[in-house]
Design an enzyme around this catalytic site. Structure first.
Site, PDB file in Angstrom:
ATOM      1  N   ASP A   1       0.609 -19.868  21.873  1.00 31.15           N
ATOM      2  CA  ASP A   1       0.709 -18.880  22.688  1.00 31.15           C
ATOM      3  C   ASP A   1       0.687 -19.110  24.050  1.00 31.15           C
ATOM      4  O   ASP A   1       0.009 -18.395  25.023  1.00 31.15           O
ATOM      5  CB  ASP A   1      -0.281 -17.746  22.402  1.00 31.15           C
TER       6      ASP A   1
ATOM      7  N   HIS B   1       7.812 -16.256  19.176  1.00 29.81           N
ATOM      8  CA  HIS B   1       8.329 -16.759  20.531  1.00 29.81           C
ATOM      9  C   HIS B   1       8.662 -15.220  21.115  1.00 29.81           C
ATOM     10  O   HIS B   1       9.510 -14.534  20.455  1.00 29.81           O
ATOM     11  CB  HIS B   1       9.393 -17.577  20.518  1.00 29.81           C
TER      12      HIS B   1
HETATM   13  P1  IMP Z   1      -0.866 -20.964   9.670  1.00 34.38           P
HETATM   14  O1  IMP Z   1       0.134 -21.851  10.742  1.00 34.38           O
HETATM   15  O2  IMP Z   1      -0.287 -19.725   9.437  1.00 34.38           O
HETATM   16  O3  IMP Z   1      -1.214 -21.958   8.486  1.00 34.38           O
HETATM   17  O4  IMP Z   1      -2.047 -20.882  10.470  1.00 34.38           O
HETATM   18  C1  IMP Z   1      -3.159 -21.836  10.813  1.00 34.38           C
HETATM   19  C2  IMP Z   1      -3.639 -21.557  12.174  1.00 34.38           C
HETATM   20  O5  IMP Z   1      -3.037 -21.651  13.275  1.00 34.38           O
HETATM   21  C3  IMP Z   1      -4.324 -20.386  12.216  1.00 34.38           C
HETATM   22  O6  IMP Z   1      -5.581 -20.352  13.048  1.00 34.38           O
HETATM   23  C4  IMP Z   1      -3.364 -19.482  12.981  1.00 34.38           C
HETATM   24  O7  IMP Z   1      -3.566 -18.412  13.700  1.00 34.38           O
HETATM   25  C5  IMP Z   1      -2.765 -20.595  13.935  1.00 34.38           C
HETATM   26  N1  IMP Z   1      -1.428 -20.266  14.328  1.00 34.38           N
HETATM   27  C6  IMP Z   1      -0.272 -20.645  13.644  1.00 34.38           C
HETATM   28  N2  IMP Z   1       0.803 -20.366  14.270  1.00 34.38           N
HETATM   29  C7  IMP Z   1       0.363 -19.769  15.565  1.00 34.38           C
HETATM   30  C8  IMP Z   1       1.158 -19.409  16.658  1.00 34.38           C
HETATM   31  O8  IMP Z   1       2.510 -19.524  16.892  1.00 34.38           O
HETATM   32  N3  IMP Z   1       0.516 -19.374  17.597  1.00 34.38           N
HETATM   33  C9  IMP Z   1      -0.976 -19.016  17.701  1.00 34.38           C
HETATM   34  N4  IMP Z   1      -1.674 -19.466  16.338  1.00 34.38           N
HETATM   35  C10 IMP Z   1      -0.784 -19.852  15.228  1.00 34.38           C
HETATM   36 MG    MG Z   2       3.439 -17.417  19.945  1.00 32.00          MG
END
Ligand code: IMP
Ligand code: MG
Length: 336
Positions: free
Chosen positions: A18, A48
């Site tokens: 983010d 995105h």
């Molecule tokens: P996962 O990628 O869904 O397995 O999530 C693992 C960790 O990464 C969690 O804490 C999510 O909130 C974080 N996370 C995954 N993708 C994003 C993203 O695009 N932006 C912010 N946090 C993310």
């Molecule tokens: Mg994002």
């Protein structure tokens, strides 16, 4: 010239995701001269946000080059949910974008219903994942029993011929501190979010030209992470950042935990990622609430105004990060 790579630029996140990577990649796609824009990691856990001609678009999987008619590749180390992919293709098509330019690596892994169920039932609760089946899919990949994109009939027309040439832009997902090796394990995602991961697309690292590091003037975290305790959501100044900065997840809609910029962590991320061009966004948010704070050497420093804080950040980064060539501070809509 169709077999020669000219240069590779990489955009990666320096924090916890983010950090406006989408904004940087779409800006570079617009002004640059790229033959390909490629995602190298993750799946539709990413979110995105892109503005084009004043219209807001949201994507999760397909690289932002698609908004500028550039062939857009989902790389071999990405994971793809078939339904989410076609939903996004249809969304882009109905908005007039040329979806014939979307390609999936035959080696990308497929996220199945079982992966999503496992994520929802387990990891979502313990780690606050996005519940998109990401970790279970990578688990099967590394156990060497995964399902490949090349074996999915629906993907037949979208498979990439695995050729790269000319100028290439690589679009990062998530951020430095969500990397499986560098983050606060197990509170990480399951992929390589740093520029080293981009080489999985199949170019030699010697071709890398610029590394654009995306960051923000304050830190945010969606998901569970002891480094971002829940009581951050009780601090009234930090809540102001959430509100004014509209810190709600693109993928999950969750309120992001917010904290003052951790300069120690940023220095590490810039150094290890090899960032040459850093873009720090959301400066308008701190100006609006008129509070200027950051953590350095583990203590919280308060600045009188933005200029003093900026001078401080510039000085520390220049001192500690010899590869960093340029720092740009950006306010809302500046690159749109
Ligand atoms: P996962 O990628 O869904 O397995 O999530 C693992 C960790 O990464 C969690 O804490 C999510 O909130 C974080 N996370 C995954 N993708 C994003 C993203 O695009 N932006 C912010 N946090 C993310
Ligand atoms: Mg994002």
């Amino acid at each position: 010239m169709k077999n020669k790579i000219n240069y590779v630029d990489i955009c990666c996140g320096l924090n916890w995701g983010d950090e406006a990577k989408g904004k940087i990649v779409s800006y570079l796609s617009k002004i640059g001269d790229y033959n390909f824009v490629c995602r190298w990691s993750g799946g539709n856990n990413a979110g995105h946000t892109i503005y084009k001609n004043g219209i807001k678009y949201k994507t999760h999987l397909i690289p932002s080059g698609i908004f500028y008619d550039i062939p857009s590749i989902i790389g071999p180390d990405c994971v793809v949910n078939v339904n989410a992919f076609f939903e996004e293709v249809n969304y882009l098509k109905s908005n007039g974008f040329n979806t014939n330019l979307i390609f999936i690596s035959p080696k990308a892994h497929v996220v199945t219903k079982d992966h999503i169920t496992e994520d929802k039932d387990k990891l979502f609760k313990t780690q606050g994942t996005t519940a998109k089946g990401i970790a279970p899919c990578y688990k099967d990949k590394y156990a060497r029993k995964g399902l490949l994109a090349k074996n999915i009939p629906e993907f037949k027309d979208y498979l990439w011929d695995e050729k790269l040439y000319g100028n290439i832009l690589c679009e990062g997902a998530q951020g430095f501190w969500l990397d499986i090796n560098y983050g606060n394990y197990p509170y990480v995602t399951s992929s390589n979010t740093l520029p080293y991961g981009a080489c999985s697309l199949g170019f030699p690292p010697q071709y890398i030209r610029h590394i654009y590091g995306a960051t923000k003037i304050y830190d945010t975290r969606s998901g569970i992470d002891p480094f971002f305790p829940e009581n951050l959501l009780e601090d009234k100044d930090l809540l102001l950042l959430v509100k004014v900065g509209e810190e709600f997840g693109t993928t999950t809609g969750r309120m992001r935990k917010t904290n003052w910029l951790n300069l120690d962590k940023l220095v590490d991320a810039v150094k290890i990622s090899g960032t040459t061009m850093m873009l720090m966004s959301k400066v308008d948010v701190v100006k609006k609430i008129n509070i200027y704070k950051l953590y350095h050497n583990a203590s919280l420093i308060n600045f009188e105004n933005f200029d003093v804080m900026k001078t401080y950040i510039d000085k520390i980064l220049k001192e500690k990060c010899p590869l960093l060539e340029n720092i740009t501070y950006s306010e809302k809509n500046e690159l749109d």
